[in-house]
Design a protein around this motif. Structure first.
Motif, mmCIF file in Angstrom:
data_model
loop_
_atom_site.group_PDB
_atom_site.id
_atom_site.type_symbol
_atom_site.label_atom_id
_atom_site.label_comp_id
_atom_site.label_asym_id
_atom_site.label_seq_id
_atom_site.Cartn_x
_atom_site.Cartn_y
_atom_site.Cartn_z
ATOM 1 N N HIS A 8 57.231 57.050 53.205
ATOM 2 C CA HIS A 8 57.328 58.422 53.705
ATOM 3 C C HIS A 8 56.644 58.491 55.058
ATOM 4 O O HIS A 8 55.519 58.012 55.203
ATOM 5 N N GLU A 113 62.538 65.180 52.757
ATOM 6 C CA GLU A 113 61.865 66.034 51.800
ATOM 7 C C GLU A 113 60.731 66.779 52.494
ATOM 8 O O GLU A 113 60.418 66.519 53.655
ATOM 9 N N GLU A 137 62.055 59.827 53.901
ATOM 10 C CA GLU A 137 61.684 58.765 52.975
ATOM 11 C C GLU A 137 62.694 57.636 53.090
ATOM 12 O O GLU A 137 63.901 57.847 52.966
#
Ligand code: ZN
Ligand code: MN
Length: 451
Positions: A8, A113, A137
């Motif tokens: 991430h 996200e 991600e």
């Protein structure tokens, strides 16, 4: 060993993913960059998605040679329960890119996200400044087979992200490291936040799993935490299945359609990824791959090289930048940008060298003075008295002086101690202040010592 990574990294945007709060969470007072949306308050309706975040994520996917299937991007609700996420679910997109590749490591997929808040149990607070910042991600296939390979991959990935200018650096990285040994079940190490941490966690985990196998104990599929301070992993929970996240479509977020022209547009403006740049440098400038890797290690350095070779021989410039410039930078612990060395000064230095206005030795001394210096190479040369190559008769005089002043070295040389030659060359350099051509000096010394 088999290792796959889920990395991430925050995307580079001014505002958050589903609201207009700013993303500069590190310099802000605790819980000041917040609103009902990024506090994940029940019932708070998200704004339309931040387009810059989508474009950055698509660009990263393209730079990692992913296929893009961007007709529709949906967001899902991924449920879990933790103090950093009051809504109980994280908004997470379906893959926006898939089947990519970075130096032989396959990229399974890339999605977007929102970052959760930061729970700080030691202070008893949750800081929501970070909550809602867009993340990308990147999920790899289990293609890495040693901690070293994983480290190399992560370094290269961070470099691609830096080049893209669409994502933030290693400082915002959180990786989940999946690792299994032949025949064993997979352990997932959560929240590793540096490249070094991933390397150390893998080293530790291999030893732990090997010891269990040796003792005949079965390795469970589980999630483990990495304790940075001790460089060890500890059991967190037995691994949840994807089912446990109860993924459902988020009814608050309409699907996003990305037009094909939009993708073409990004392809046109996106920077060249470093692994592609290396290939081009080798082909276009006739330099070897190792040199191309060093020159592209920093985007600014690569850009300056391309400016320099417009007026300087590309192999000559590459050699000087690889050997001498890099030596000076690493000695001063600076990267190229920090050194404040200007392209026009490199061009001046290299042309002085190519036109034999200065010796190689003088060039090496001048470049040592170039970091954080407003003076040009010719001004530095002037100041250090390094301009001009000393003429032959001056070298002869200097050689005679060196011989006269060092009878013992001459004696040693005549006795067969070849090392004395280096000493005498050094003396000639001292007398001429480094301006004598070294090979010419050796020749003259040889012929005069024979007499
Ligand atoms: Zn907000
Ligand atoms: Mn994730």
């Amino acid at each position: 060993m088999k290792c796959g990574l889920e990395i991430h990294v925050q995307l580079e945007t001014e505002s958050k993913l589903f609201c207009s709060c700013p993303t500069n969470y590190q310099d802000a007072q605790v819980n000041t960059n917040i609103c009902p949306v990024c506090l994940n308050q029940p019932g708070a309706k998200p704004y339309p998605i931040n387009e810059k975040a989508i474009n950055n994520a698509l660009m990263i996917a393209l730079m990692l040679n992913c296929k893009i299937d961007a007709n529709l991007i949906y967001f899902m609700r991924k449920h879990y329960n933790y103090p950093d996420l009051p809504s109980g679910y994280q908004k997470t997109s379906i893959p926006i890119g898939y089947e990519g590749d970075l130096n032989g490591i396959r990229i399974r997929e890339i999605h977007m996200e929102e970052d959760p808040g930061q729970f700080k149990p030691d202070r008893g607070i949750v800081d929501f400044n970070r909550s809602g910042i867009p993340l990308v991600e990147i999920v790899t296939e289990p293609d890495m087979h040693s901690p070293e390979e994983a480290r190399t991959f992560l370094r290269e990935l961070i470099r691609v992200l830096k080049y893209s200018e669409g994502a933030r650096g290693e400082g915002t990285m959180r990786a989940d490291v999946n690792v299994s040994l032949e025949g064993g079940k997979r352990a997932e190490i959560k929240n590793v936040n540096s490249i070094k941490g991933a390397y150390k966690a893998l080293k530790f985990e291999i030893i732990r799993q090997k010891n269990l196998i040796k003792r005949g104990i079965e390795i469970k599929q589980e999630t483990r935490a990495f304790l940075e301070s001790q460089m060890i992993t500890v059991a967190m929970r037995s691994k949840e299945d994807t089912d446990d996240y109860r993924l459902i479509l988020d009814p608050d977020l309409p699907p996003i359609k990305v037009a094909n022209e939009e993708i073409e547009n990004i392809e046109e403006i996106m920077p060249e990824a470093p692994h592609n740049k290396i290939k081009r440098f080798v082909k276009e400038y006739g330099i070897d791959e190792e040199t191309a890797k060093i020159l592209t290690s920093e985007l600014e350095l690569a850009n300056v090289y391309e400016k320099v070779v417009k007026s300087i021989n590309s192999e000559f410039a590459a050699m000087w930048m690889r050997d001498e410039l890099k030596r000076v930078l690493s000695y001063n612990k600076l990267d190229f940008v920090e050194s404040e060395i200007r392209d026009k000064d490199l061009i001046q230095l290299f042309s002085m060298l190519q036109n034999k206005e200065i010796t190689t030795k003088a060039g090496q001394r001048i470049i040592e003075h170039m970091p954080k210096n407003k003076k040009s190479p010719s001004e530095i040369a002037e100041k250090l008295g390094l301009t001009g190559i000393v003429k032959e008769d001056e070298i002869i005089n200097a050689v005679k002086q060196a011989i006269d002043e060092n009878p013992e070295a001459v004696e040693d040389y005549n006795q067969g101690k070849k090392a004395s030659m280096n000493f005498l060359v050094g003396q000639v350099m001292k007398i001429t202040r480094g301006k004598a051509d070294p090979s010419e000096t050796v020749n003259i010394l040889n012929s005069l010592l024979k007499e």
